[in-house]
Motif scaffolding. Structure first.
Motif, short mmCIF file in Angstrom:
data_model
loop_
_atom_site.label_atom_id
_atom_site.label_comp_id
_atom_site.label_asym_id
_atom_site.label_seq_id
_atom_site.Cartn_x
_atom_site.Cartn_y
_atom_site.Cartn_z
N TYR A 4 9.59 10.54 -11.30
CA TYR A 4 9.11 11.84 -10.85
C TYR A 4 9.45 12.00 -9.38
O TYR A 4 9.38 11.04 -8.62
N GLY A 5 9.84 13.20 -9.00
CA GLY A 5 10.28 13.44 -7.63
C GLY A 5 9.33 14.28 -6.81
O GLY A 5 8.53 15.05 -7.34
N VAL A 6 9.43 14.10 -5.50
CA VAL A 6 8.77 14.96 -4.52
C VAL A 6 9.89 15.53 -3.67
O VAL A 6 10.68 14.79 -3.08
N THR A 7 9.99 16.84 -3.64
CA THR A 7 11.06 17.50 -2.91
C THR A 7 10.49 18.55 -1.98
O THR A 7 9.30 18.84 -2.02
N GLY A 8 11.32 19.12 -1.17
CA GLY A 8 10.90 20.15 -0.23
C GLY A 8 11.73 20.06 1.04
O GLY A 8 12.51 19.13 1.22
N TRP A 9 11.54 21.03 1.90
CA TRP A 9 12.27 21.06 3.16
C TRP A 9 11.65 20.09 4.16
O TRP A 9 10.53 19.60 3.96
N LYS A 10 12.35 19.86 5.24
CA LYS A 10 11.88 18.99 6.32
C LYS A 10 10.53 19.50 6.86
O LYS A 10 10.32 20.70 6.98
N ASN A 11 9.65 18.57 7.16
CA ASN A 11 8.32 18.87 7.73
C ASN A 11 7.40 19.65 6.80
O ASN A 11 6.53 20.38 7.25
N CYS A 12 7.61 19.50 5.50
CA CYS A 12 6.75 20.19 4.52
C CYS A 12 5.75 19.26 3.86
O CYS A 12 5.03 19.68 2.96
N GLY A 13 5.69 17.99 4.27
CA GLY A 13 4.67 17.09 3.74
C GLY A 13 5.11 16.15 2.63
O GLY A 13 4.27 15.55 1.97
N LYS A 14 6.40 16.00 2.43
CA LYS A 14 6.90 15.15 1.35
C LYS A 14 6.46 13.69 1.51
O LYS A 14 5.94 13.10 0.57
N THR A 15 6.69 13.13 2.68
CA THR A 15 6.41 11.70 2.87
C THR A 15 4.92 11.41 2.79
O THR A 15 4.51 10.42 2.17
N GLY A 16 4.10 12.26 3.37
CA GLY A 16 2.65 12.07 3.27
C GLY A 16 2.18 12.14 1.83
O GLY A 16 1.35 11.34 1.39
N LEU A 17 2.73 13.09 1.07
CA LEU A 17 2.37 13.21 -0.35
C LEU A 17 2.84 11.98 -1.11
O LEU A 17 2.10 11.43 -1.93
N MET A 18 4.05 11.52 -0.84
CA MET A 18 4.55 10.30 -1.49
C MET A 18 3.61 9.13 -1.22
O MET A 18 3.24 8.40 -2.15
N GLU A 19 3.25 8.94 0.02
CA GLU A 19 2.38 7.84 0.40
C GLU A 19 1.05 7.90 -0.35
O GLU A 19 0.58 6.90 -0.90
N ARG A 20 0.46 9.07 -0.39
CA ARG A 20 -0.82 9.23 -1.08
C ARG A 20 -0.68 9.02 -2.59
O ARG A 20 -1.55 8.43 -3.23
N LEU A 21 0.44 9.48 -3.17
CA LEU A 21 0.65 9.29 -4.61
C LEU A 21 0.86 7.82 -4.95
O LEU A 21 0.34 7.35 -5.97
N VAL A 22 1.58 7.09 -4.12
CA VAL A 22 1.76 5.65 -4.36
C VAL A 22 0.40 4.98 -4.37
O VAL A 22 0.07 4.20 -5.27
N THR A 23 -0.43 5.28 -3.37
CA THR A 23 -1.77 4.70 -3.30
C THR A 23 -2.58 5.07 -4.53
O THR A 23 -3.22 4.22 -5.16
N GLU A 24 -2.57 6.34 -4.90
CA GLU A 24 -3.35 6.82 -6.05
C GLU A 24 -2.92 6.13 -7.35
O GLU A 24 -3.76 5.65 -8.12
N PHE A 25 -1.63 6.07 -7.60
CA PHE A 25 -1.16 5.47 -8.85
C PHE A 25 -1.37 3.96 -8.88
O PHE A 25 -1.69 3.40 -9.93
N THR A 26 -1.20 3.28 -7.75
CA THR A 26 -1.44 1.83 -7.75
C THR A 26 -2.92 1.54 -7.92
O THR A 26 -3.29 0.55 -8.56
N GLU A 27 -3.78 2.39 -7.37
CA GLU A 27 -5.22 2.21 -7.58
C GLU A 27 -5.60 2.44 -9.04
O GLU A 27 -6.61 1.92 -9.51
N ARG A 28 -4.80 3.17 -9.77
CA ARG A 28 -5.01 3.38 -11.21
C ARG A 28 -4.45 2.22 -12.04
O ARG A 28 -4.50 2.24 -13.26
N GLY A 29 -3.87 1.24 -11.38
CA GLY A 29 -3.37 0.06 -12.06
C GLY A 29 -1.90 0.12 -12.45
O GLY A 29 -1.42 -0.76 -13.17
N LEU A 30 -1.19 1.13 -12.01
CA LEU A 30 0.23 1.25 -12.34
C LEU A 30 1.08 0.53 -11.30
O LEU A 30 0.71 0.44 -10.14
N THR A 31 2.23 0.03 -11.73
CA THR A 31 3.21 -0.49 -10.78
C THR A 31 4.13 0.66 -10.39
O THR A 31 4.55 1.46 -11.25
N VAL A 32 4.40 0.77 -9.10
CA VAL A 32 5.15 1.91 -8.57
C VAL A 32 6.24 1.42 -7.62
O VAL A 32 6.00 0.55 -6.78
N SER A 33 7.42 1.98 -7.76
CA SER A 33 8.49 1.79 -6.78
C SER A 33 8.88 3.16 -6.26
O SER A 33 8.58 4.19 -6.90
#
Length: 163
Positions: A4-33
Motif C-alpha cells: 500500500y502506498g502513501v503519495t502526495g506532493w512535497k510537504n503534504c505529510g507523507k513521511t509523518g503519515l508513513m511513520e505513524r502507520l508503521v507504528t500502528e501496524f506493528t502495534e497490531r502485530g504485523l511485520t512491516v517494511s
C-alpha cells in the motif's frame, strides 16, 4: 506481501503519515517494511567511514553488518534506477510493505494532503488513489480521513488489503 502506498506532493505529510502507520501496524502485530522513493540524490553513508571508502574505491555493492542492523548499499554507476517491482523482490517477506512516493506505480495508495502546501489534489486524475488523508475538508468521490487520524486510516488500509 501486501502493498500500500502513501503519495502526495512535497510537504503534504507523507513521511509523518508513513511513520505513524508503521507504528500502528506493528502495534497490531504485523511485520512491516517500507520503501521510500527520493527524487534527489541521497547518501546514507558518510565520507571517512570504511564503507564509504569501499564505495569510493569502486565497489558495486557494500554490505555493512553489525549485531544491530545490516545495510546494503549498491552503486548504480550509470545503470537505470531499479523498478519498484525489483526492489520489492529484494525484501524479506513481511505482512505489509508501505511505499512512500512512486506516484505513477499501479499499487493502491492514500494521498496525503495539506492545505498550506498549496498543491492541487492528485486523486482526481489517479484512480489508484483509494482515499485521502487531509488537514482540511475535501469534496471527492473517495473516502476522506483527517490526516492525524491514524487509526482510521490504518483500519481503511487493513480492510482494503484484508489484513
Amino acid at each position: 506481501m501486501k502493498l500500500y502506498g502513501v503519495t502526495g506532493w512535497k510537504n503534504c505529510g507523507k513521511t509523518g503519515l508513513m511513520e505513524r502507520l508503521v507504528t500502528e501496524f506493528t502495534e497490531r502485530g504485523l511485520t512491516v517494511s517500507t520503501i521510500k522513493h527520493a527524487h534527489h540524490s541521497t547518501d546514507v553513508d558518510q565520507p571517512g567511514t570504511d564503507s564509504h571508502r569501499h564505495r569510493m574505491a569502486g565497489a558495486s555493492e557494500v554490505v555493512l553488518a553489525s549485531t544491530h542492523r545490516i545495510a546494503i548499499m549498491q552503486e548504480l554507476r550509470g545503470a537505470a534506477e531499479p523498478l519498484l517491482s525489483e526492489l520489492l523482490a529484494r525484501l524479506s517477506p513481511v505482512d505489509l510493505v508501505l511505499v512512500e512516493g512512486y506516484k505513477r506505480e499501479p499499487h493502491p495508495k492514500i494521498e496525503a494532503h495539506r492545505r498550506a502546501a498549496g498543491q492541487p489534489l492528485i486523486a482526481p486524475q489517479d484512480e489508484t488513489i483509494r482515499a485521502l488523508a487531509s488537514d482540511t475538508p475535501v469534496e471527492i468521490d473517495r473516502p476522506v480521513f483527517d490526516l492525524g487520524h491514524t487509526t482510521a486510516i490504518a483500519d481503511f488500509i487493513a480492510a482494503e488489503l484484508q489484513l
